[in-house]
Design a protein around this motif. Structure first.
Motif, short mmCIF file in Angstrom:
data_model
loop_
_atom_site.label_atom_id
_atom_site.label_comp_id
_atom_site.label_asym_id
_atom_site.label_seq_id
_atom_site.Cartn_x
_atom_site.Cartn_y
_atom_site.Cartn_z
N SER A 1 0.84 -1.21 0.00
CA SER A 1 0.00 0.00 0.00
C SER A 1 0.87 1.26 0.00
O SER A 1 0.57 2.23 -0.69
N ASP B 1 1.93 2.18 -3.34
CA ASP B 1 0.83 2.60 -4.23
C ASP B 1 0.52 1.58 -5.32
O ASP B 1 0.16 1.94 -6.45
N LEU C 1 -6.50 -0.36 -3.77
CA LEU C 1 -6.00 0.82 -3.09
C LEU C 1 -7.01 1.95 -3.16
O LEU C 1 -7.51 2.29 -4.22
N ALA C 2 -7.31 2.53 -2.01
CA ALA C 2 -8.22 3.68 -1.91
C ALA C 2 -7.66 4.63 -0.86
O ALA C 2 -7.56 4.26 0.31
N GLU C 3 -7.26 5.81 -1.30
CA GLU C 3 -6.73 6.84 -0.40
C GLU C 3 -5.57 6.32 0.45
O GLU C 3 -5.48 6.58 1.65
N GLY C 4 -4.68 5.55 -0.16
CA GLY C 4 -3.48 5.08 0.51
C GLY C 4 -3.63 3.82 1.34
O GLY C 4 -2.66 3.34 1.91
N TRP C 5 -4.84 3.28 1.41
CA TRP C 5 -5.10 2.05 2.19
C TRP C 5 -5.78 1.04 1.30
O TRP C 5 -6.48 1.39 0.35
N TYR C 6 -5.62 -0.24 1.65
CA TYR C 6 -6.29 -1.29 0.89
C TYR C 6 -7.66 -1.60 1.46
O TYR C 6 -7.82 -1.78 2.66
N ASP C 7 -8.64 -1.66 0.55
CA ASP C 7 -9.95 -2.21 0.87
C ASP C 7 -9.93 -3.65 0.37
O ASP C 7 -9.52 -3.90 -0.78
#
Length: 195
Positions: A137, A140, A159-165
């Motif tokens: 993460s 990126d 990746l969403a806003e620097g974090w993994y969903d």
């Protein structure tokens, strides 16, 4: 008697050759030999790589999919002297061509790959779920697959806003990938390496 472990810089690692065919990851400045794993591990990685290649060709993308030949310079704690070698990496063909005349390690100042896949084995379970999730993460990497034959599931992390969903898939369910949205493989197919 104290045992000392040899420490390697990234430059040392990139130039290291012990005269064997052993592949090493660099983790916290230490060389860790990569084991072959069970035959199932290799079969799953090969099946995924083959299907990615077929899908790339079908879509007419300028991408390549490579199995265990690309390293990623990665953070570990507050240091950047770790190199991970994922089971499968998807990246632009132009980026792969740039790696042809040097060590195939994607550096921090280079674009990240499009997708990485790690196939879980008993010895890598904690690292693949925790450490690599964090490291990838920070790098990126838009999509990270954790293929877990031990738990009979696949987690697709986006990746969403620097974090993994994470979305987990099991059994007869088709995995949903942002990189390959038309891929129609089920978890069962991917875990057995079989159509």
């Amino acid at each position: 008697m104290a045992i000392t472990t040899q420490r390697f810089t990234l430059k040392d690692y990139l130039n290291y050759d012990d005269g064997t065919d052993i592949s090493y990851e660099l983790v916290n400045r230490e060389l860790l030999p990569m084991t072959l794993g069970m035959g199932q591990h290799g079969e799953i990685a090969d099946f995924i790589n083959s299907n990615f290649r077929t899908e790339i060709e079908r879509l007419g993308r300028e991408w390549v999919s490579k199995q265990r030949v690309i390293g990623l310079q990665s953070p570990r704690g507050d240091r950047w002297d770790t190199v991970r070698i994922p089971d499968v990496v998807v990246l632009p063909a132009a980026q792969w061509r740039e790696l042809q005349n040097r060590e195939a390690v994607i550096r921090l100042d280079e674009p990240p790959p499009l997708l990485v896949v790690e196939v879980i084995s008993e010895s890598t379970q904690g690292v693949d779920y925790r450490a690599k999730r964090s490291e990838y993460s920070v790098l990126d990497i838009p999509e990270y697959w954790i293929v877990d034959p031990l738990a009979q599931k696949i987690a697709i992390l986006t990746l969403a806003e620097g974090w993994y969903d994470a979305t987990e898939f099991t059994g007869p369910h088709v995995v949903k990938s942002l990189t390959f949205p038309e891929l129609t493989l089920t978890v069962e197919q991917l875990l057995t390496g079989d159509l």
